[in-house]
Motif scaffolding. Structure first.
Motif, PDB file in Angstrom:
ATOM      1  N   ILE A 154       0.855  -1.189   0.000  1.00 59.57           N
ATOM      2  CA  ILE A 154       0.000   0.000   0.000  1.00 59.57           C
ATOM      3  C   ILE A 154       0.894   1.243   0.000  1.00 59.57           C
ATOM      4  CG2 ILE A 154      -1.689   1.384   1.271  1.00 59.57           C
ATOM      5  CD1 ILE A 154      -3.030  -0.898   2.209  1.00 59.57           C
ATOM      6  N   ILE A 155       0.458   2.246  -0.761  1.00 53.86           N
ATOM      7  CA  ILE A 155       1.142   3.537  -0.731  1.00 53.86           C
ATOM      8  C   ILE A 155       0.177   4.556  -0.128  1.00 53.86           C
ATOM      9  CG2 ILE A 155       1.836   5.437  -2.246  1.00 53.86           C
ATOM     10  CD1 ILE A 155       3.359   3.559  -3.881  1.00 53.86           C
ATOM     11  N   PHE A 156       0.664   5.330   0.831  1.00 50.48           N
ATOM     12  CA  PHE A 156      -0.171   6.326   1.509  1.00 50.48           C
ATOM     13  C   PHE A 156       0.177   7.704   0.980  1.00 50.48           C
ATOM     14  CE2 PHE A 156      -1.988   3.934   5.084  1.00 50.48           C
ATOM     15  CZ  PHE A 156      -1.269   2.755   4.963  1.00 50.48           C
ATOM     16  N   LEU A 157      -0.855   8.482   0.682  1.00 49.02           N
ATOM     17  CA  LEU A 157      -0.574   9.851   0.243  1.00 49.02           C
ATOM     18  C   LEU A 157      -1.284  10.845   1.153  1.00 49.02           C
ATOM     19  CD1 LEU A 157       0.898  11.469  -1.963  1.00 49.02           C
ATOM     20  CD2 LEU A 157      -1.269  11.599  -3.156  1.00 49.02           C
ATOM     21  N   ASP A 158      -0.465  11.653   1.822  1.00 50.42           N
ATOM     22  CA  ASP A 158      -0.988  12.695   2.704  1.00 50.42           C
ATOM     23  C   ASP A 158      -1.044  13.995   1.899  1.00 50.42           C
ATOM     24  OD1 ASP A 158      -1.838  13.990   4.930  1.00 50.42           O
ATOM     25  OD2 ASP A 158       0.097  13.990   5.982  1.00 50.42           O
TER      26      ASP A 158
END
Ligand code: GTP
Ligand code: MG
Length: 422
Positions: free
Chosen positions: A182-186
């Motif tokens: 999973i890649i998280f983007l804030d």
């Protein structure tokens, strides 16, 4: 220990659906790649043998098509290795977006705080390295980061545009969700930037799930709604979750059940009636009442084995921590299903069409070589026929000559005998 509930340990991860599917499809493309190489070697051999001859078993165009498949398969495998599940977090400033991500990652990776903290897009992704590092758009040289403080100061000292992207490469060994691709983007608060369209174009088109981090102390704001209307116009049926965050603060208020029902009604109306991304029944599983702050502190304590002190958790924290874990369960099922479909469906179609075209090229080789064989067979048969005829003619001729000689000999004998008599 209720303080440490909902910590994500000991359950089969729904994300494995994506991880396993990625492995399967990669293996299949490896097989197709091997097959294409084999066919290409064969075709090149046939072309080399046929050079200078009159008959052509495979056309040069078809040979080129087969060779082209090698590059196509390599390209797909390259894209496949970079495919991952991507979740993007949005919401107004200070609603707790960075805190939610930290709680899910079980580590204080992203700087969080009061005021406008996150001032550009920050992507957290897994790395096989044991050291954390940071990548900015202007260079492909990763910079080492030792601490959140250092990261925070690096972020604030750099003059960054709001839609700039910073990538944090965090050791996969430290976090299950990063290990599971999973890649998280804030993002910076959507209320601080006027340029939502360019955000969507630059950062959201490949997102599998959007999490709107809302402040439960107020109703959904028009800016928050507008943003998702824009997303909905660009992506068909985006997967959206709403986290009613800071529920630890709200729950202390009077009439809290009424407030909760009001949030549920408004959010259902927004997701099901206005955006039409889910039906009313499904909308229930898209809205959660949580406290990212409590989830984060209890997880950090749980992981270091130190009991969470009473004062940092508000009364009734158990339900909120449960709810956070419940959100994660639903989120994991949703993101893995959606990513398998959106990311792998197009590769599957490409793979199918390549194998079909390859098959057609091979069928052409097979039919042409069959036709040639048939032609050769016919020529041979015609020759055999001619030879047969010749033999028969000779036979007839021989028999005729023999007969003639016999008659001549008899005639001569007769003539000799009569001469002797005379
Ligand atoms: P920006 O990056 O500025 O847009 O803010 P953000 O949405 O990332 O918020 P951030 O995570 O930085 O949180 C802002 C402040 O709210 C921090 O001090 C957090 O500790 C606090 N906070 C976050 N979640 C909660 C929560 O559920 N309850 C309470 N009480 N405080 C929270
Ligand atoms: Mg932030």
């Amino acid at each position: 220990n209720l303080r440490n509930l909902g910590n994500g340990h000991g359950r089969e991860s729904a994300l494995q659906l994506f991880v396993q599917a990625k492995k399967r499809i990669n293996d299949i493309f490896k097989d197709i790649g091997d097959y294409v190489t084999e066919v290409d070697t064969f075709v090149k051999g046939v072309v080399a043998k046929g050079k200078g001859g009159e008959e052509e078993i495979i056309s040069p165009q078809n040979a080129e098509v087969v060779e082209g498949f090698k590059a196509k398969i390599d390209g797909i495998r390259e894209v496949l290795s970079r495919d991952h599940m991507k979740v993007v977090f949005f919401g107004r400033t200070s609603n707790g977006k960075s805190t939610v991500i930290n709680a899910m990652l079980r580590e204080k990776i992203l700087p969080s705080g009061i005021g406008h903290t996150t001032n550009c897009f920050i992507q957290v992704e897994g790395s096989d390295n044991e050291e954390a590092s940071l990548l900015t758009e202007d260079s492909n040289q990763p910079k080492n980061i030792q601490s959140v403080k250092q990261l925070a100061s690096a972020l604030s000292s750099a003059k960054l545009k709001e839609n700039a992207l910073i990538r944090i490469l965090w050791p996969k060994s430290k976090c299950r969700l990063l290990r599971e691709d999973i890649i998280f983007l804030d993002s910076p608060g959507i209320d601080v930037s006027p340029d939502l369209d360019s955000w969507i174009d630059k950062h959201c088109l490949d997102a599998d799930v959007f999490v709107l981090v809302a402040n439960a102390e107020s109703t959904l704001m028009q800016t928050e709604k507008n943003f998702f209307h824009k997303v909905s116009a660009r992506l068909s049926k985006p997967n959206i979750f709403v986290l009613q965050n800071r529920w630890d603060v709200s729950e202390m208020e009077e009439d809290i059940d009424k407030v909760k029902q009001q949030h549920i009604d408004y959010n259902t109306q927004f997701l099901a009636d206005q955006l039409q991304v889910v039906d009313r029944r499904e909308a229930k599983d898209r809205v959660f009442f949580v406290s990212a702050r409590e989830a984060l502190v209890s997880r950090l304590h749980n992981d270091t084995g130190i009991p969470t002190p009473d004062r940092v958790l508000m009364p009734g924290f158990q339900a909120r921590i449960f709810e956070f874990a419940n959100f994660e369960n639903k989120f994991e099922v949703c993101i893995s299903k959606s990513a398998v479909k959106t990311k792998f469906e197009q590769h599957t179609d490409r793979g199918k069409s390549i194998t079909c075209e390859l098959r057609a090229a091979m069928e052409q080789v097979y039919t042409t070589s069959n036709e040639l064989q048939e032609k050769q067979h016919q020529v041979q048969q015609e020759r055999a026929h001619e030879l047969d005829f010749l033999v028969k003619q000779l036979d007839l001729l021989t028999r005729e000559v023999k007969e003639k000689i016999k008659v001549m000999v008899e005639d001569v004998e007769r003539k000799v005998a009569s001469a002797l008599n005379d």
